[in-house]
Design an enzyme around this catalytic site. Structure first.
Site, mmCIF file in Angstrom:
data_model
loop_
_atom_site.group_PDB
_atom_site.id
_atom_site.type_symbol
_atom_site.label_atom_id
_atom_site.label_comp_id
_atom_site.label_asym_id
_atom_site.label_seq_id
_atom_site.Cartn_x
_atom_site.Cartn_y
_atom_site.Cartn_z
ATOM 1 N N ASP A 1 -26.460 -0.882 38.078
ATOM 2 C CA ASP A 1 -25.681 -0.108 37.197
ATOM 3 C C ASP A 1 -25.583 1.365 37.416
ATOM 4 O O ASP A 1 -26.767 1.893 37.627
ATOM 5 C CB ASP A 1 -26.064 -0.793 35.817
ATOM 6 C CG ASP A 1 -25.782 -1.957 35.328
ATOM 7 O OD1 ASP A 1 -24.524 -2.492 35.579
ATOM 8 O OD2 ASP A 1 -26.489 -2.850 34.606
ATOM 9 N N CYS B 1 -28.951 -4.630 36.786
ATOM 10 C CA CYS B 1 -28.697 -5.747 35.729
ATOM 11 C C CYS B 1 -29.868 -6.697 35.647
ATOM 12 O O CYS B 1 -29.774 -7.235 36.634
ATOM 13 C CB CYS B 1 -27.292 -6.080 35.845
ATOM 14 S SG CYS B 1 -26.783 -7.567 34.816
#
Length: 122
Positions: free
Chosen positions: A45, A38
């Protein structure tokens, strides 16, 4: 650097000639272990990247695709940017008749994101 990290760092999409260029057929690839970071928090992620395409002259060599997708592992990139960039690189490399890239990201913070980038022809 370990050998896998070196392979990822040197990764470049490779193409093969389409063995059936006169026939329209769909190739569907799923990469369920996609990771990136991120850009705001730095948290990882996780996603499944789905690539669906109808080849024209070339097809993507799968090991090179795996290494290319793994290159995002340490990159700070949004879901939208990652999915669109993957689409752009694949489209530029093989110029298919049709291409769809789906970034199906795992929920984080009680939010789930699916990003779909599709060429006009289907």
């Amino acid at each position: 650097m370990k050998y896998g990290e070196k392979a990822i760092a040197r990764s470049k999409l490779e193409v093969w000639d389409n063995p059936y260029p006169r026939r329209d057929y769909r190739i569907e690839v799923a990469f369920p272990e996609f990771t990136c970071l991120c850009p705001r928090s730095g948290y990882p992620d996780f996603a499944t990247i789905r690539i669906n395409y109808i080849p024209k002259k070339y097809i993507v060599e799968l090991k090179s695709l795996k290494l290319y997708l793994n290159s995002y592992r340490g990159e700070y990139v949004s879901h939208e940017a990652a999915t669109n960039r993957i689409y752009d690189v694949i489209f530029k490399t093989i110029k298919p008749k049709y291409l769809e890239v789906i970034g199906d990201f795992n929920p984080r913070g009680n939010m789930k994101t699916v990003v779909r980038v599709t060429s006009e022809k289907q």
